[in-house]
Structures are given as C-alpha cells and as structure tokens.
Design a protein around this motif. Structure first.
Motif, PDB file in Angstrom:
ATOM      1  N   LEU A  77      14.033   7.159  40.443  1.00 38.24           N
ATOM      2  CA  LEU A  77      14.140   5.912  39.698  1.00 38.24           C
ATOM      3  C   LEU A  77      13.293   4.809  40.327  1.00 38.24           C
ATOM      4  CD1 LEU A  77      17.962   5.813  38.840  1.00 38.24           C
ATOM      5  CD2 LEU A  77      16.059   6.700  37.468  1.00 38.24           C
ATOM      6  N   ILE A  78      13.296   4.722  41.647  1.00 39.86           N
ATOM      7  CA  ILE A  78      12.479   3.702  42.312  1.00 39.86           C
ATOM      8  C   ILE A  78      10.996   3.969  42.060  1.00 39.86           C
ATOM      9  CG2 ILE A  78      11.788   2.783  44.565  1.00 39.86           C
ATOM     10  CD1 ILE A  78      14.693   3.218  45.489  1.00 39.86           C
ATOM     11  N   GLY A  79      10.601   5.226  42.146  1.00 40.62           N
ATOM     12  CA  GLY A  79       9.205   5.577  41.852  1.00 40.62           C
ATOM     13  C   GLY A  79       8.833   5.268  40.417  1.00 40.62           C
ATOM     14  N   ALA A  80       9.767   5.530  39.487  1.00 45.55           N
ATOM     15  CA  ALA A  80       9.515   5.239  38.074  1.00 45.55           C
ATOM     16  C   ALA A  80       9.354   3.742  37.841  1.00 45.55           C
ATOM     17  CB  ALA A  80      10.646   5.793  37.212  1.00 45.55           C
ATOM     18  N   PHE A  81      10.135   2.927  38.563  1.00 50.25           N
ATOM     19  CA  PHE A  81      10.027   1.476  38.412  1.00 50.25           C
ATOM     20  C   PHE A  81       8.671   0.973  38.904  1.00 50.25           C
ATOM     21  CE2 PHE A  81      10.889  -2.942  39.735  1.00 50.25           C
ATOM     22  CZ  PHE A  81      11.401  -3.441  38.550  1.00 50.25           C
ATOM     23  N   ILE A  82       8.235   1.485  40.048  1.00 49.78           N
ATOM     24  CA  ILE A  82       6.913   1.107  40.564  1.00 49.78           C
ATOM     25  C   ILE A  82       5.836   1.522  39.567  1.00 49.78           C
ATOM     26  CG2 ILE A  82       5.224   1.550  42.386  1.00 49.78           C
ATOM     27  CD1 ILE A  82       7.644   1.947  44.293  1.00 49.78           C
ATOM     28  N   ALA A  83       5.950   2.755  39.053  1.00 53.47           N
ATOM     29  CA  ALA A  83       4.974   3.235  38.074  1.00 53.47           C
ATOM     30  C   ALA A  83       4.981   2.374  36.818  1.00 53.47           C
ATOM     31  CB  ALA A  83       5.276   4.698  37.722  1.00 53.47           C
ATOM     32  N   GLY A  84       6.174   1.975  36.367  1.00 51.65           N
ATOM     33  CA  GLY A  84       6.272   1.137  35.177  1.00 51.65           C
ATOM     34  C   GLY A  84       5.573  -0.199  35.349  1.00 51.65           C
ATOM     35  N   ASN A  85       5.736  -0.825  36.512  1.00 50.47           N
ATOM     36  CA  ASN A  85       5.046  -2.088  36.777  1.00 50.47           C
ATOM     37  C   ASN A  85       3.530  -1.896  36.758  1.00 50.47           C
ATOM     38  OD1 ASN A  85       6.806  -4.611  37.749  1.00 50.47           O
ATOM     39  ND2 ASN A  85       7.898  -2.742  38.263  1.00 50.47           N
ATOM     40  N   ALA A  86       3.070  -0.807  37.379  1.00 48.17           N
ATOM     41  CA  ALA A  86       1.633  -0.528  37.388  1.00 48.17           C
ATOM     42  C   ALA A  86       1.122  -0.267  35.971  1.00 48.17           C
ATOM     43  CB  ALA A  86       1.341   0.674  38.289  1.00 48.17           C
ATOM     44  N   ILE A  87       1.864   0.520  35.202  1.00 52.03           N
ATOM     45  CA  ILE A  87       1.458   0.825  33.824  1.00 52.03           C
ATOM     46  C   ILE A  87       1.433  -0.449  32.988  1.00 52.03           C
ATOM     47  CG2 ILE A  87       2.151   2.023  31.700  1.00 52.03           C
ATOM     48  CD1 ILE A  87       3.353   4.216  33.561  1.00 52.03           C
ATOM     49  N   GLY A  88       2.398  -1.337  33.217  1.00 53.46           N
ATOM     50  CA  GLY A  88       2.426  -2.596  32.477  1.00 53.46           C
ATOM     51  C   GLY A  88       1.162  -3.405  32.670  1.00 53.46           C
ATOM     52  N   VAL A  89       0.699  -3.514  33.911  1.00 53.67           N
ATOM     53  CA  VAL A  89      -0.540  -4.253  34.188  1.00 53.67           C
ATOM     54  C   VAL A  89      -1.730  -3.557  33.544  1.00 53.67           C
ATOM     55  CG1 VAL A  89      -2.131  -4.982  36.009  1.00 53.67           C
ATOM     56  CG2 VAL A  89       0.329  -5.277  36.320  1.00 53.67           C
ATOM     57  N   ILE A  90      -1.777  -2.230  33.647  1.00 54.05           N
ATOM     58  CA  ILE A  90      -2.895  -1.475  33.061  1.00 54.05           C
ATOM     59  C   ILE A  90      -2.945  -1.666  31.547  1.00 54.05           C
ATOM     60  CG2 ILE A  90      -3.766   0.859  32.613  1.00 54.05           C
ATOM     61  CD1 ILE A  90      -2.603   1.614  35.417  1.00 54.05           C
ATOM     62  N   VAL A  91      -1.779  -1.569  30.897  1.00 54.06           N
ATOM     63  CA  VAL A  91      -1.731  -1.734  29.443  1.00 54.06           C
ATOM     64  C   VAL A  91      -2.186  -3.133  29.044  1.00 54.06           C
ATOM     65  CG1 VAL A  91      -0.202  -1.835  27.424  1.00 54.06           C
ATOM     66  CG2 VAL A  91       0.020   0.033  29.073  1.00 54.06           C
ATOM     67  N   THR A  92      -1.704  -4.154  29.758  1.00 54.52           N
ATOM     68  CA  THR A  92      -2.102  -5.523  29.395  1.00 54.52           C
ATOM     69  C   THR A  92      -3.600  -5.724  29.529  1.00 54.52           C
ATOM     70  OG1 THR A  92      -1.682  -6.353  31.646  1.00 54.52           O
ATOM     71  CG2 THR A  92       0.121  -6.499  30.064  1.00 54.52           C
ATOM     72  N   ARG A  93      -4.205  -5.112  30.533  1.00 53.68           N
ATOM     73  CA  ARG A  93      -5.663  -5.233  30.686  1.00 53.68           C
ATOM     74  C   ARG A  93      -6.385  -4.498  29.552  1.00 53.68           C
ATOM     75  NH1 ARG A  93      -6.997  -6.323  36.185  1.00 53.68           N
ATOM     76  NH2 ARG A  93      -5.505  -7.914  36.882  1.00 53.68           N
ATOM     77  N   LEU A  94      -5.892  -3.322  29.196  1.00 51.37           N
ATOM     78  CA  LEU A  94      -6.557  -2.520  28.163  1.00 51.37           C
ATOM     79  C   LEU A  94      -6.483  -3.171  26.789  1.00 51.37           C
ATOM     80  CD1 LEU A  94      -5.470   1.120  29.162  1.00 51.37           C
ATOM     81  CD2 LEU A  94      -7.709   0.040  29.508  1.00 51.37           C
ATOM     82  N   VAL A  95      -5.413  -3.935  26.536  1.00 54.75           N
ATOM     83  CA  VAL A  95      -5.245  -4.550  25.207  1.00 54.75           C
ATOM     84  C   VAL A  95      -5.650  -6.020  25.202  1.00 54.75           C
ATOM     85  CG1 VAL A  95      -3.421  -2.936  24.569  1.00 54.75           C
ATOM     86  CG2 VAL A  95      -2.816  -5.136  25.605  1.00 54.75           C
ATOM     87  N   GLY A  96      -6.371  -6.442  26.235  1.00 47.69           N
ATOM     88  CA  GLY A  96      -6.857  -7.817  26.258  1.00 47.69           C
ATOM     89  C   GLY A  96      -5.763  -8.837  26.513  1.00 47.69           C
ATOM     90  N   ARG A  97      -4.761  -8.446  27.310  1.00 49.47           N
ATOM     91  CA  ARG A  97      -3.641  -9.329  27.670  1.00 49.47           C
ATOM     92  C   ARG A  97      -2.959  -9.909  26.436  1.00 49.47           C
ATOM     93  NH1 ARG A  97      -6.430 -13.027  31.956  1.00 49.47           N
ATOM     94  NH2 ARG A  97      -4.498 -14.211  31.893  1.00 49.47           N
ATOM     95  N   ARG A  98      -2.557  -8.996  25.550  1.00 48.44           N
ATOM     96  CA  ARG A  98      -1.675  -9.326  24.424  1.00 48.44           C
ATOM     97  C   ARG A  98      -0.311  -8.715  24.722  1.00 48.44           C
ATOM     98  NH1 ARG A  98      -6.617  -7.931  22.097  1.00 48.44           N
ATOM     99  NH2 ARG A  98      -7.499  -9.454  20.641  1.00 48.44           N
ATOM    100  N   SER A  99       0.745  -9.420  24.342  1.00 47.61           N
ATOM    101  CA  SER A  99       2.069  -8.929  24.707  1.00 47.61           C
ATOM    102  C   SER A  99       2.634  -7.910  23.730  1.00 47.61           C
ATOM    103  CB  SER A  99       3.047 -10.103  24.853  1.00 47.61           C
ATOM    104  OG  SER A  99       3.148 -10.833  23.655  1.00 47.61           O
TER     105      SER A  99
END
Length: 230
Positions: A77-99
């Motif tokens: 679960l802790i690893g998944a949370f870290i991964a989720g935060n990283a994925i969140g930043v990656i997704v925001t960059r890929l979509v031009g920082r749209r929520s």
C-alpha cells in the motif's frame, strides 16, 4: 477615476482572491472525497488508503511482531501511494496540467475498486487513486495544501495561531483548516456509506470524482496551472 496602473492592480487582487476561493472549494471537495475513501477502506478492511503515517506505524509494529502477511500488505500500500503520486504528476504533465483528465483516472480507479471487490486489489486501486489526487491541487495562491493528509495542515494552522497570538498578522494560516474539515466530514459520510454498501461504496466515491471532473471544466485553465504541480 483610478489611474490605469491602480485599476489593473485592484483588478489583479480581485482575480487572485477569486482564484483563491475557487481553489479552496476544490481543496474542500477533494479532501472530502479523500476522507470518504479512507473511511470506506479502513472500516471495510482495517487498512488506511490515504493515511500513510498510520500505515508506516502499522508497518513498524508488524515488523516488530514478525507479522509477515501484514508487512507485505502494508508495504504494498505504501508503494502504491508513492506510485500514485508519481503517476499523478506524470499525467498532469502529459495533459498540459488540466485537472479533468486526472480526475477521470481517479474516478475510474475508485469505481474499479468498488466493482471488483477483492480486498487487496481494491485497496491498491484506491491507494493509487489517493496518491494521484494530490496532483490536482498542490497550492492555492502560494499556500501549500495537502489533500489526503492533514497532519501538516493542522501543524501549519497551529503555528499560524501561535504567531497570531504573538501579534503577527500574516494571512493564510486559517485556510489550513479547510482540508481538515473536509476530510473529517468526508470520513463521517464514508463510514456511513460503508455500513450500508460495504466496499462497493468506492463506486459512489468514483461517481463523485466524475462529477468534480465535469465541474472543473468551468475553472480557467491558467488557474488550474497555478494549483497543480510545477
């Protein structure tokens, strides 16, 4: 009449105040959802899905007790949370920082967690979603904001209160209560929902995230870029 420079300064201040209010509304809604989700996960399985401080303490206790099953679950679960935060930043960059694209991903993961009621699978999906949601709002008008954890918010509020009692009048410390109140109210609702629906209550959370994604389309993109990670 105001000189041009004074007019634009006053207008800029009004826009900044409005941007701050909209941002705090987003913070309240997202913290409410995080509280709901954490309460559903905890009451259904005994595991936290957004409170990693609690999971870290539980991991340490499990190591001390040589409870290898709990060690594996909590570490995942802790690893998944870290991964989720990283994925969140990656997704925001890929979509031009749209929520809204990020929120759609979060909503889909929560619905999946509720529909496929396999405890560890549901928890991992939910924890990843809670990590990702932190990338939706990282700060409001320069003030740091935490969505899925409120220890920092309460600490900043307490330190701000101390400075206020000592005569300092720096603004912003009161808003740190917004995510705490949002998470508290959301957790109450989440616990009630879980009592009726069990782990399937994650679907309700996901549908609420979809609604929030739709409402975020009304927020100017330049404001969203100010809220999200740089």
């Amino acid at each position: 009449m105001l000189p041009d420079s004074a007019f634009y300064t006053a207008r800029g201040r009004r826009i900044a105040r409005l941007r701050g209010k909209v941002g705090l509304c987003m913070v309240a809604a997202l913290s409410f959802l995080a509280g709901m989700t954490d309460a559903v996960g905890f009451t259904a399985t005994g595991d936290f899905v957004s409170f990693m401080s609690g999971n870290t303490t539980r991991l340490a206790v499990s190591i001390g007790e040589r409870d290898y099953s709990s060690i594996l679950t909590i570490s995942t679960l802790i690893g998944a949370f870290i991964a989720g935060n990283a994925i969140g930043v990656i997704v925001t960059r890929l979509v031009g920082r749209r929520s809204w694209p990020l929120l759609l991903c979060v909503g889909a993961l929560l619905c999946l967690a509720g529909l496929i009621s396999i405890a560890l699978f549901s928890l991992v999906c939910t924890v990843i979603a809670m990590g990702m949601i932190n990338a939706v709002v990282e700060e409001v008008n320069g003030l740091p904001i935490g969505l899925t954890y409120v220890t920092g918010a309460l600490s900043r509020f307490g330190r701000g209160l101390g400075r206020w009692l000592m005569g300092e009048r720096k603004p912003g410390w009161r808003v740190q209560l917004v995510p705490w109140v949002g998470m508290l109210l959301g957790a109450i609702v989440g616990a009630l929902l879980q009592g009726y629906l069990g782990i399937t209550a994650f679907v309700i959370n996901g549908l609420l995230v979809f609604a929030l994604a739709a409402s975020s389309l009304a927020i100017p993109r330049r404001w969203q870029r100010n809220y999200m990670p740089k």
